[in-house]
Design an enzyme around this catalytic site. Structure first.
Site, mmCIF file in Angstrom:
data_model
loop_
_atom_site.group_PDB
_atom_site.id
_atom_site.type_symbol
_atom_site.label_atom_id
_atom_site.label_comp_id
_atom_site.label_asym_id
_atom_site.label_seq_id
_atom_site.Cartn_x
_atom_site.Cartn_y
_atom_site.Cartn_z
ATOM 1 C CG HIS A 184 -2.112 -1.014 0.828
ATOM 2 N ND1 HIS A 184 -2.122 -2.294 1.321
ATOM 3 C CD2 HIS A 184 -3.167 -0.931 -0.004
ATOM 4 C CE1 HIS A 184 -3.166 -2.939 0.832
ATOM 5 N NE2 HIS A 184 -3.822 -2.134 0.030
ATOM 6 C CD GLU A 426 -9.904 -7.892 -3.487
ATOM 7 O OE1 GLU A 426 -8.840 -7.308 -3.721
ATOM 8 O OE2 GLU A 426 -10.721 -7.468 -2.651
ATOM 9 C CG ASP A 450 -5.541 -8.488 -2.577
ATOM 10 O OD1 ASP A 450 -4.505 -8.820 -1.971
ATOM 11 O OD2 ASP A 450 -6.220 -7.506 -2.276
ATOM 12 C CB CYS A 497 -10.094 -1.089 -9.481
ATOM 13 S SG CYS A 497 -10.524 -2.389 -8.329
HETATM 14 C C1 PEP Z 1 -6.554 -5.242 -5.692
HETATM 15 O O1 PEP Z 1 -6.394 -6.150 -4.874
HETATM 16 O O2 PEP Z 1 -6.242 -5.329 -6.902
HETATM 17 C C2 PEP Z 1 -7.075 -3.944 -5.233
HETATM 18 C C3 PEP Z 1 -7.347 -2.982 -6.088
HETATM 19 O O3 PEP Z 1 -7.259 -3.774 -3.897
HETATM 20 P P1 PEP Z 1 -6.094 -3.362 -2.843
HETATM 21 O O4 PEP Z 1 -4.848 -3.097 -3.644
HETATM 22 O O5 PEP Z 1 -6.580 -2.167 -2.107
HETATM 23 O O6 PEP Z 1 -6.000 -4.583 -2.016
HETATM 24 MG MG MG Z 2 -7.356 -6.035 -2.941
#
Ligand code: PEP
Ligand code: MG
Length: 571
Positions: A184, A426, A450, A497
């Protein structure tokens, strides 16, 4: 040194090492008078810093956020708590030990309280305790909130909340020993367009605060002990990059169309209300992922329903009738919320995360859903659930929406009649069985960050296996294709996304697989728009079919790289 390029851009600046020092409390006593003086001075300093921080917070984040610091000031003046510390010091205990001992007793007492609000105050006292002790022992953490000049922050681990609290205007770049490309912190760096490299082995042993270094966030290379020639090279690359950026900026107002005129929605991913401006500046068609957990991170208590409502309302109003997909709370994994007092888990990414945690903390989830429903009348809200792995979870979460709808109707509060509800795809179980999930959803959004880690069993934040983490892997592409096709069979749209949606080499494949929308960080939007103008849907379809016949990620990446190079030459 070398790591994994996490956020593009060249960087040439002085280093500041970010370190959280361990506090070692000794029982050693100077004279009683000296220990008493140390305690009183530390208390005074912590108090005056808290007052300053309170004013800054009120200005930047509003009065409600600042109230937490008011509570800290009250605690710091509470004689019921201060006098026992002074008594212990008078009795011969060291100042640090007295603070540790007395405040730990208070923390335990608060933790044991049944009332959730009161038990959460233990976290405030813990914070105050650590700050006073660090002051007494002259052992403070590196302050990142006030940087005098453009600086490269380098640390073993710079947590998402530490990154969020930085003086971003003066952060020239980020370097981290820990973390993979989709940790993150890496995502946050990309959002803020700060060059970053993660997973740099030996970083902390090889640089020190004050060193001037350069790095390339695209390739992951770090250059120390710079020669004159290297400095000139980096300066000219920086200049080239500036020119390229200026050319791209001109595309912001243009529609996102392919060469043959097909509209491809390019949405933005946001992690705060401020990010909305960033994606609007790049001409985003909507918001494909609003990571709502930012409202919970970096604070000691939970955000109230009102705080959440105001944040969603603000974003929806700013976006007018454009789609805004708000993802419900995705806490766990590498994101912790102190107020939830979550237990340490062996495998947090496989543990109590996202919808699983929300099922356990039903009231917190309901508070968020209520806030979202209340805000729905202000724009084009879509609600999305993260980490769904079974139909039961999906049905439970939808049930919560219905329950909250009823409650709000009884309270006479208006809620939009039709709010599309979808899921992040995911977890592999959902991608495999996408045909079962699609009829119960209004939309899908593929979360490749994920999906890749769970499909390939590669921790997305672990630098030692980062080279195995690859969304071009045929298994990941197979699941993406399966998900898109299942969505279309059920007549619902399928977006993406995850970070793959903003990857230039992935975009032609995704268009070829008939993705409906791509959502990415603000910094990727213009480059994606630029690329679209060089592609036709037919050519992408052919590429999509061709990559599905390849057997390795390397071959797939090579194919799409050559495809793009050929188009660019023609253009
Ligand atoms: C993902 O897992 O691709 C996603 C967009 O969620 P995050 O990166 O917040 O886990
Ligand atoms: Mg995710």
């Amino acid at each position: 040194m070398r790591g994994f390029g996490a956020s593009k851009g060249f960087c040439y600046a002085k280093v500041l090492l970010f370190q959280e020092k361990e506090i070692a409390i000794t029982g050693q006593v100077k004279t009683v008078a000296e220990e008493m003086k140390m305690f009183e001075e530390a208390l005074r300093k912590v108090y005056s810093e808290t007052v300053t921080l309170r004013e800054k917070t009120a200005k930047e984040a509003g009065e409600e956020a600042a109230e937490i610091l008011d509570a800290h000031c009250t605690i710091l003046m509470d004689e019921g708590m201060i006098n026992p510390i002074k008594e212990a010091v008078s009795g011969g205990m060291s100042a640090a030990k007295a603070v540790e001992q007395i405040l730990t007793e208070y923390i335990r007492a608060f933790e044991a309280m049944e009332d959730e609000y009161l038990s959460l105050r233990a976290l405030d006292i813990k914070d105050i305790k650590n700050r006073i002790i660090r002051k007494i022992l002259h052992c403070e953490s590196t302050d990142l909130s006030n940087l005098p000049e453009p600086t490269i922050i380098a640390g073993h681990d710079i947590t998402p909340s530490a990154t969020a609290g930085m003086d971003v205007g003066h952060v020239a770049g980020l370097l981290m020993e820990m973390g993979g490309n989709t940790s993150h912190t890496a995502i946050l760096a990309r959002t803020l367009e700060i060059p970053a490299i993660v997973g740099v082995r030996g970083l902390m042993d090889n640089i020190k605060t004050g060193d001037t270094i350069a790095f390339d966030g695209s390739t992951g290379e770090i250059f120390t002990d710079l020669t004159e020639g290297q400095m000139a090279y980096f300066k000219s690359r920086q200049q080239e990059e500036r020119i390229r950026k200026e050319r791209l900026e001109k595309l912001a107002k243009r529609e996102s169309l392919t060469k043959d005129g097909q509209k491809i929605n390019l949405y933005g991913n946001i992690g705060s209300t401020e990010d909305v401006t960033r994606i609007m500046e790049k001409g985003a068609d909507g918001i494909g992922l609003f990571r709502s957990e930012f409202l919970y991170l970096g604070r000691k208590d939970l955000p109230s329903e009102k705080t959440q409502f105001l944040a969603y309302k603000k974003v929806l109003e700013t976006m007018k009738d454009k789609t805004v997909i708000v993802r419900t709370l995705d806490i766990g994994g590498d994101k912790e919320v102190p107020a939830l007092g979550m237990k340490k888990e062996e495998n947090p990414f496989l543990g109590l995360r996202a919808i699983r945690l929300c099922k356990q903390e039903k009231n917190i989830f309901k508070m968020q859903i209520r806030a979202l429903l209340k805000a729905s009348v202000y724009g084009n809200l879509h609600i999305m659930f993260p980490m769904i792995s079974s139909l039961e979870e999906l049905r439970w979460a939808k049930g919560m929406i219905n329950e909250c709808r009823k409650e709000l109707a009884d309270e006479g509060i208006a809620v939009k009649e039709k709010i599309p509800v979808g899921i992040m795809v995911e977890v592999p179980s959902v991608a495999v069985l996408a045909d079962l999930f699609a009829p119960e959803c209004d939309f899908f959004s593929i979360g490749t960050n994920d999906l890749t880690q769970y499909t390939l069993a590669v921790d997305r934040g672990n630098e030692t296996v980062a080279s195995l983490y690859n969304h071009f892997h045929p298994a990941v592409l197979y699941l993406i294709k399966n998900t898109i096709e299942a969505a279309h069979r059920a007549g619902i749209p399928c977006g993406m996304c995850g970070e793959a949606a903003g990857n230039i080499r992935m975009i032609p494949i995704l268009i070829g697989l008939a993705i409906d929308e791509l959502s990415m960080t603000a910094s990727a939007i213009l480059e994606a728009k630029d690329l679209l103008r060089e592609l036709t849907v037919d050519e992408c379809r052919q590429l999509g079919a061709a990559v599905m016949c390849e057997k390795t990620a390397e071959q797939i990446e090579k194919l799409t790289k050559e495809f793009i190079e050929k188009r660019r030459k023609i253009c």
